[in-house]
Design a protein around this motif. Sequence first.
Motif, PDB file in Angstrom:
ATOM      1  N   UNK A   1       0.875  -1.176   0.000  1.00 21.95           N
ATOM      2  CA  UNK A   1       0.000   0.000   0.000  1.00 21.95           C
ATOM      3  C   UNK A   1       0.913   1.227   0.000  1.00 21.95           C
ATOM      4  N   UNK A   2       0.564   2.192  -0.823  1.00 19.43           N
ATOM      5  CA  UNK A   2       1.443   3.346  -0.968  1.00 19.43           C
ATOM      6  C   UNK A   2       0.778   4.618  -0.440  1.00 19.43           C
ATOM      7  N   UNK A   3       1.552   5.355   0.331  1.00 21.09           N
ATOM      8  CA  UNK A   3       1.068   6.641   0.821  1.00 21.09           C
ATOM      9  C   UNK A   3       1.837   7.712   0.062  1.00 21.09           C
ATOM     10  N   UNK A   4       1.118   8.472  -0.755  1.00 20.86           N
ATOM     11  CA  UNK A   4       1.775   9.433  -1.642  1.00 20.86           C
ATOM     12  C   UNK A   4       1.357  10.851  -1.257  1.00 20.86           C
ATOM     13  N   UNK A   5       2.351  11.721  -1.163  1.00 19.00           N
ATOM     14  CA  UNK A   5       2.074  13.076  -0.716  1.00 19.00           C
ATOM     15  C   UNK A   5       1.731  14.003  -1.891  1.00 19.00           C
ATOM     16  N   UNK A   6       0.655  14.762  -1.708  1.00 13.67           N
ATOM     17  CA  UNK A   6       0.310  15.796  -2.688  1.00 13.67           C
ATOM     18  C   UNK A   6       0.947  17.089  -2.208  1.00 13.67           C
ATOM     19  N   UNK A   7       1.712  17.727  -3.102  1.00 12.46           N
ATOM     20  CA  UNK A   7       2.472  18.913  -2.702  1.00 12.46           C
ATOM     21  C   UNK A   7       1.570  20.079  -2.317  1.00 12.46           C
ATOM     22  N   UNK A   8       2.105  20.905  -1.461  1.00 12.10           N
ATOM     23  CA  UNK A   8       1.397  22.113  -1.083  1.00 12.10           C
ATOM     24  C   UNK A   8       1.949  23.308  -1.837  1.00 12.10           C
ATOM     25  N   UNK A   9       1.131  24.367  -1.896  1.00  9.77           N
ATOM     26  CA  UNK A   9       1.577  25.597  -2.548  1.00  9.77           C
ATOM     27  C   UNK A   9       1.057  26.748  -1.700  1.00  9.77           C
ATOM     28  N   UNK A  10       1.933  27.545  -1.173  1.00  5.34           N
ATOM     29  CA  UNK A  10       1.555  28.691  -0.335  1.00  5.34           C
ATOM     30  C   UNK A  10       0.647  28.290   0.826  1.00  5.34           C
ATOM     31  N   UNK A  11       0.877  27.123   1.385  1.00  5.15           N
ATOM     32  CA  UNK A  11       0.111  26.741   2.574  1.00  5.15           C
ATOM     33  C   UNK A  11      -1.160  25.969   2.301  1.00  5.15           C
ATOM     34  N   UNK A  12      -1.463  25.721   1.026  1.00  7.78           N
ATOM     35  CA  UNK A  12      -2.658  24.945   0.690  1.00  7.78           C
ATOM     36  C   UNK A  12      -2.288  23.843  -0.301  1.00  7.78           C
ATOM     37  N   UNK A  13      -3.190  22.894  -0.451  1.00  4.86           N
ATOM     38  CA  UNK A  13      -2.947  21.821  -1.413  1.00  4.86           C
ATOM     39  C   UNK A  13      -2.782  22.395  -2.811  1.00  4.86           C
ATOM     40  N   UNK A  14      -1.783  21.904  -3.530  1.00  2.00           N
ATOM     41  CA  UNK A  14      -1.562  22.308  -4.916  1.00  2.00           C
ATOM     42  C   UNK A  14      -2.492  21.485  -5.805  1.00  2.00           C
ATOM     43  N   UNK A  15      -3.502  22.163  -6.348  1.00  2.00           N
ATOM     44  CA  UNK A  15      -4.542  21.471  -7.112  1.00  2.00           C
ATOM     45  C   UNK A  15      -3.950  20.736  -8.325  1.00  2.00           C
ATOM     46  N   UNK A  16      -2.995  21.377  -8.985  1.00  2.00           N
ATOM     47  CA  UNK A  16      -2.407  20.741 -10.164  1.00  2.00           C
ATOM     48  C   UNK A  16      -1.672  19.459  -9.792  1.00  2.00           C
ATOM     49  N   UNK A  17      -0.973  19.517  -8.664  1.00  2.00           N
ATOM     50  CA  UNK A  17      -0.264  18.311  -8.236  1.00  2.00           C
ATOM     51  C   UNK A  17      -1.258  17.210  -7.878  1.00  2.00           C
ATOM     52  N   UNK A  18      -2.361  17.616  -7.261  1.00  2.00           N
ATOM     53  CA  UNK A  18      -3.400  16.637  -6.925  1.00  2.00           C
ATOM     54  C   UNK A  18      -3.906  15.954  -8.203  1.00  2.00           C
ATOM     55  N   UNK A  19      -4.224  16.776  -9.193  1.00  2.00           N
ATOM     56  CA  UNK A  19      -4.748  16.230 -10.456  1.00  2.00           C
ATOM     57  C   UNK A  19      -3.750  15.250 -11.065  1.00  2.00           C
ATOM     58  N   UNK A  20      -2.484  15.609 -11.000  1.00  3.54           N
ATOM     59  CA  UNK A  20      -1.477  14.766 -11.648  1.00  3.54           C
ATOM     60  C   UNK A  20      -1.291  13.443 -10.898  1.00  3.54           C
ATOM     61  N   UNK A  21      -1.691  13.407  -9.647  1.00  2.00           N
ATOM     62  CA  UNK A  21      -1.445  12.190  -8.862  1.00  2.00           C
ATOM     63  C   UNK A  21      -2.644  11.256  -8.767  1.00  2.00           C
ATOM     64  N   UNK A  22      -3.777  11.725  -9.267  1.00  2.00           N
ATOM     65  CA  UNK A  22      -4.948  10.843  -9.240  1.00  2.00           C
ATOM     66  C   UNK A  22      -4.834   9.829 -10.370  1.00  2.00           C
TER      67      UNK A  22
END
Lengths: 129, 446, 479
Positions: B178-199
């Motif tokens: 099982x893998x736990x993968x971190x979605x990067x943050x940007x200026x203190x909030x979740x980086x939406x683009x990084x989230x999209x790329x990791x789904x």
Amino acid sequence: MEILKNLKYSKTHEWVRVEEGIAYVGITDFAQHALGDIVYVELPEVDSEIAKGDEISNIESVKAASPIFSPVSGTIVKVNEDLEDDAELINHKPYDAYIFAVELSNPEEIEELMDADQYEEFCETEGSH
Amino acid sequence: MHPYIPHTSEEVKSMLSDIGVSSIDELFADIPESIKLKRHLNIHDPMSEFEVYKELKSLSEKNKTAVSFLGAGCYDHIIPVAVQHIISRSEFYTSYTPYQAEISQGTLQSIFEFQSLICELTGLDVSNASLYDGHTAASEASVMALNSVKKSDTILISEYLHPFTKQVLKTYFLGLDIFVVEVKGKDGKIDIDDLKSKISENVAGLIVQTPNFLGILEDLSEISKILKENKKVLIVSANPLSLSIFKNSKEWNADIAIGDLQPFGIPQYFGGPSAGYIAAKEDYLRKMPGRIVGQTIDKEGKRGFVLTLQAREQHIKRERATSNICSNQALMALASTVYISIMGKSGLKEIAKRSISASHYFESELTKIKAGKILHDQPYFNEFTFVFNKDAKSVLSELKKQGIFGGILLEPILGEKYKNAVLIATTEKRTKEEIDQYVKIVGGIL
Amino acid sequence: MTKLLSEISKNQRVGYILPKTDIPQLSIESIYHKNILAESDRQIPELSEVDVIRHFTELSKKNFGVDLGFYPLGSCTMKYNPKINEETAKFDGFLNIHPLQDESTIQGILELQYKLLKSLSEITGMKWGTLQPFAGAHGEFVGMKLFKAYFNAKGEKRTKLLVPDSAHGTNPASAHIAGFEVVEIKSDENGLVSIDEVKKHVGSDLAGLMLTNPNTLGLFEKNIIEIAKIVHDAGGLLYYDGANFNAILGKVRPGDMNFDVVHLNLHKTFSTPHGGGGPGSGPIMVNEKLIPFLPVPDIVFENNSYMLSYNKPQSIGRVSGFYGNIAVMVRAYTYILTMGQKGLNEVSEKAVLNANYLRVKLSKLIKIAYDTICKHEFVLTGKEIKEKYGVSTLDIAKRMLDYGVHPPTIYFPLIVPEALMIEPTETESKETLDYFVSIIESIIKDINENPEILHNAPNNTPIKRLDEVKAAKEPKLKW
């Protein structure tokens, strides 16, 4: 304990009735009795492909949970939606309350199952220890 | 003879004779001689109650308390005396899991009420009798997500999830595929683009914390939409105190809500015992871990409560169970239930508002004296991350000298990016005088 | 019937007044965008302090605890919870410290944990451990992760974990969720782990064996040394489930039985209260081999001060948010200080004496599953009574409620039909045990003369027998 003559049985206490290439699967009177008051049946998804021996559903009573293993291989074509609201149908009429129906991909598997006499004997040895 | 062991020597003799043995040793005859302990345990002599009291008192006094601005999941809130009073009733604390419903209605009804309050706060449909803490709750919620999304093996987590939650998750899935993968943050909030790329197909869902570890409130509208479009599970971890003011899981359209109940009437106690909460949409009911209490009727038609849906649990499912939890944190959940009842609808809101006013006043005062600046200019709740112009470690040590725990130094926990950053928490307990004093000390060493 | 909090709520009632504040109060709408603000008020009850106290006091009266009477719940060790423990646990210096305070300000609590670990090492015969696990099952899970880490470090892939069929349900569940394949080992005709069964599974894929000793039948696994040897020779590890440790305190230690990992239940053996289901505490103790893998942080004593150490490169990592259930540790440490070596030794002696006394008396009334000297508990079987009179173990248990005692654990272990698992603990007097025997005598008389009374039981409780089928079929889980 009721065992119907015209059905086939598995060692994990499922019954199988074949009608026009479709196998209807439920649990036996012996199994429903062992479980007690059944409160929930998890129904598998229609169209899913299954292999003999796969764990494809779960039955829960108040004090027990039991997996249902498919006695045959094929594609699930129908599930008994009446069980969603009335899981206890299995307690009342175990041989009417099928859980799912499978279009057989390997009809010979039916012959590997026990007939009523063999199943009766199987239950006796199971219950004796 | 001992105060907790009532046997007189006469009684021992008569009991042995009824058993049909001549000595207590004979009762241990089934233990092979070769492994028996043939000496006394190397433990001191028994102590009287009076001595034990003194010993523990002196140990406790080796710890120091101070005006505290520490948070990171454990806060110095006011606890009404009624809370301690109720959980000190021995009918509650000397009972165990309510297996025998007819003589456990006290525990059962209070759990039912607890579940109801958690559902009300999170807006979700079902809850349970509590989990160990908010951190382990993330592991349990992940398992629910993995079991709900076919062929999934990955859990996404936000960069700003509490670092200890991340570490607990990592240990939980150690040695599993099982893998736990971190979605990067940007200026203190979740980086939406990084989230999209990791789904991807393998992803079960996302755990996001709001207010996040840095104290920032995330806007989950977009995140929720992305997850729903991809049929992934959204798990929201939240300080329960924030839920009276800010959107809850239902309003974000999240599937599972988790968090830690320490802010609700539970002392800091060096981090434990607290209790974790978990709630979910109804679809997840049979995947919930832990004890669940349900309402039913007795033989005479009277309302009563029982442990229910037990077929999910380890004592029935054994190696097929998806959670092994047995003992939970029931008494702490009771503390939170009493706390919520005492504070009530307006109290909870008021406490959250006061914490907000305090944190915002504090931040503006620190900024005013040019002590540094807030790390990310984002909305925050009762905590904010402040970057000092000076060496933050020496700032904190000066504050400590003057009786203030000034906050949590983030660099040792989160790394170099957080040089001189301090996580500062305020609660309704902190006064203007205390904050002004803090600011004055900092001003003095700038 | 006690009304629900939601039913006694009255608009605008308050239960608490917050202190005055000089901090300028901001309006929420002025700070935040409405996108993140709650869409509606949460429907939280509004009550006065009197309402709340009356409500929960009334509920407490519907609860049974150890302070109210005999609670022989098998495998749960419901011993008396000493009151001094409750006092020491409330000291301000413990209650009001934050987990991330500077180490110089938490020397007392670190010292307490360090000394508790030292004591538990001596008591279990192990080398060191961690106090972080929140409960027994959590300890098991951590223990299983230690197994994983140990084999990983050796570059071995071992998957099979043996668990006896008499084991607590948490054992197979913990092993499974930690990633092992559980293999159930059948007990032999004496209720013990069969050596032959263990041998059958020996191989390069064997990870180890989880065992409770004495087991859940209250019987000491006397072949433990041989079993341990078989498992160790095959390269596996041994896990000790300490739920039943009360039976052997000071008599024999898991370390001396060659176990590699041990969990204890501080809320069982070490007298901390069960809290209606928790908090408990499930420390893990290990031998030399497993020390490198213990969770972080470790507690170390160096240069005259106590420290939290994260310097453990092979550690499995963090297992709880902070450091576990500290308040439970304070109580357990208080208990160990109170009892001392002598007292702890007496605990197991009197626990075993009480169990055997009841065993001899009760086995004359209800058939015993394994009629031999037991340790802290024993198991009766209601099978014959059920067959002959149609009275189930559940009926017997419910009838006990009418006599003001808590029933034993029922329907466990699973290998005994209609099981009643009885653990009296050392804190019960001979009078209490005799009273319990007299209750069973009356119940047996009822079974013979008037079984209806059992089917209808309980009769004297605040509520009658509850409909569990309805509860499960139509789940109503909130108001």
